[in-house]
Design an enzyme around this catalytic site. Structure first.
Site, PDB file in Angstrom:
ATOM      1  CE  LYS A 195      -3.558   2.431   2.591  1.00 12.75           C
ATOM      2  NZ  LYS A 195      -4.571   2.358   3.658  1.00 12.75           N
ATOM      3  NE  ARG A 217      -3.645   7.659   6.005  1.00 18.62           N
ATOM      4  CZ  ARG A 217      -4.336   8.258   6.980  1.00 18.62           C
ATOM      5  NH1 ARG A 217      -3.739   8.577   8.113  1.00 18.62           N
ATOM      6  NH2 ARG A 217      -5.612   8.550   6.815  1.00 18.62           N
ATOM      7  CE  LYS A 248      -6.027   1.866  -0.656  1.00 17.29           C
ATOM      8  NZ  LYS A 248      -6.368   2.034   0.716  1.00 17.29           N
ATOM      9  CB  SER A 274     -11.286   7.466  -3.398  1.00 23.24           C
ATOM     10  OG  SER A 274     -10.054   7.886  -2.828  1.00 23.24           O
ATOM     11  CE1 TYR A 313     -14.943   3.364  -2.801  1.00 26.02           C
ATOM     12  CE2 TYR A 313     -12.977   3.653  -4.160  1.00 26.02           C
ATOM     13  CZ  TYR A 313     -13.573   3.548  -2.910  1.00 26.02           C
ATOM     14  OH  TYR A 313     -12.809   3.618  -1.777  1.00 26.02           O
TER      15      TYR A 313
HETATM   16  C1  PBG Z   1      -7.574   3.200   5.585  1.00 25.15           C
HETATM   17  C2  PBG Z   1      -7.788   3.143   4.131  1.00 25.15           C
HETATM   18  C3  PBG Z   1      -7.622   4.149   3.162  1.00 25.15           C
HETATM   19  C4  PBG Z   1      -8.070   3.618   1.964  1.00 25.15           C
HETATM   20  C5  PBG Z   1      -8.459   2.312   2.210  1.00 25.15           C
HETATM   21  N1  PBG Z   1      -8.259   2.041   3.546  1.00 25.15           N
HETATM   22  C6  PBG Z   1      -7.190   5.563   3.310  1.00 25.15           C
HETATM   23  C7  PBG Z   1      -5.782   5.878   3.621  1.00 25.15           C
HETATM   24  O1  PBG Z   1      -4.927   5.017   3.766  1.00 25.15           O
HETATM   25  O2  PBG Z   1      -5.549   7.070   3.763  1.00 25.15           O
HETATM   26  C8  PBG Z   1      -8.122   4.362   0.648  1.00 25.15           C
HETATM   27  C9  PBG Z   1      -9.132   3.867  -0.320  1.00 25.15           C
HETATM   28  C10 PBG Z   1      -9.439   4.790  -1.431  1.00 25.15           C
HETATM   29  O3  PBG Z   1      -8.804   5.849  -1.636  1.00 25.15           O
HETATM   30  O4  PBG Z   1     -10.369   4.472  -2.172  1.00 25.15           O
HETATM   31  N2  PBG Z   1      -6.248   3.242   5.982  1.00 25.15           N
END
Ligand code: PBG
Length: 324
Positions: A195, A217, A248, A274, A313
């Protein structure tokens, strides 16, 4: 070689093209991410993600009935809690919003695969994915027991799969042990293994109200520049007991998906996040692109790169289109 070889021969009609098509999408490939809120009768559109909604539990059940009826067999739940606090206590509360959503879904649609996202960021008042040490650093080892409590709590509610997205080191091993000790040795873990620390999560953070209140983050999510390190993340999670691994975001990271596919034999998921969704929706709603074709082409590309499962989505719309 040309003129003996003419690649156009097999492109001349729709049926010839179908005969030699190498990759096909199916509704069962998709996992629909959904946002659950407290209350009832709530179906509130998310401003930065047109076409996506914050749903109360009753509306969540309706949405999942529709998804299931078009062949989408699995959903991923994200919770928007009533109260946020320093240790994200609603994340592991018996009456947490995701726990309520899981129970309602398993009662209404027992065969639907309900996946629960595990992370602290939606539940903490500071918006970070873990517990803070000295008010500004995320404390890796102190966070693990909280993630384990959340996993066991979701398992008790009836989740079919848990999916940690926090990016703490050692979480898969800790969670596997906690689940086994609680009697859930058959519950699979889908790990958000690779991620990346991505700006493509922006719209999600509006949807879930989970943006960090300070800093970013980057000390726990991965540097977008690193693909070898992504392989180490995946390998580590496999060793610790992950059943499914995820890359991801998806489209900007197709090379990572391909490397992971070539190296590892576990089921591989990719998350079209997203920001990827928002870009296609924005350009499409402005009439600048052919939205439906770009939606399908992007999903096909993610599958062609090597993903078995796609969190998107577009799950419902793409499944409806495939059934036409
Ligand atoms: C929680 C999480 C996130 C997403 C999925 N789980 C946000 C992040 O890490 O800031 C993002 C999913 C998306 O953008 O569709 N940690």
């Amino acid at each position: 070689m040309y003129p003996i070889s003419r690649l156009r021969r097999l492109r001349m009609t729709p049926n010839l093209r179908a005969l030699v098509r190498e990759t096909a999408l199916e509704p069962a490939d998709f996992i629909a991410p959904l946002f659950v809120v407290h209350g009832s009768g709530i179906r509130e559109e998310i401003k930065t993600m047109p076409g996506q909604y914050r749903l109360s539990v009753d509306e969540l059940v309706k949405e999942c009935e529709d998804l299931y009826s078009v062949g989408v067999l699995s959903v991923m739940l994200f919770g928007i809690p009533e109260h946020k606090d320093h240790t994200g206590s609603e994340a592991y509360s018996h009456n947490g919003i995701v726990q309520q959503g899981i129970r309602a879904l398993k009662a209404a649609l027992p065969d639907l695969i309900v996946i629960a996202d595990i992370c602290m960021c939606e539940y903490t008042d500071h918006g970070h994915c873990g517990i803070l040490h000295d008010h500004y650093t995320v404390d890796n080892d102190a966070t693990l027991p909280y993630l384990c409590r959340q996993a066991v709590s979701f398992a008790e509610a009836g989740a079919d799969i848990v999916a940690p997205s926090d990016m703490m080191d050692g979480r898969i091993a800790a969670m596997r042990q906690a689940l086994d000790e609680a009697g859930y040795e058959q519950l699979p873990i889908m790990s958000y293994a690779a991620k990346f620390s991505s700006a493509f999560y922006g719209p999600f953070r509006d949807a879930a109200d989970s943006a960090p209140s300070f800093g970013d983050r980057r000390s726990y999510q991965m540097d977008p520049a690193n693909i070898r390190e992504a392989m180490r993340e995946i390998e580590g999670d496999i060793t610790e007991g992950a059943d499914i691994v995820m890359v991801k975001p998806a489209l900007p990271y197709l090379d990572v998906i391909r490397w992971a596919r070539d190296r590892y034999d576990l089921p591989l998921a990719a998350y079209q996040v997203s920001g990827e969704y928002a870009m296609i929706q924005a350009a499409g709603l402005n009439g600048w692109i052919d939205r439906e074709r770009i939606m399908m082409e992007s999903l096909l590309s993610i599958k062609r790169a090597g993903a078995d499962l796609i969190l998107t989505y577009f799950a419902r719309e793409a499944a409806e289109l495939l059934r036409r």
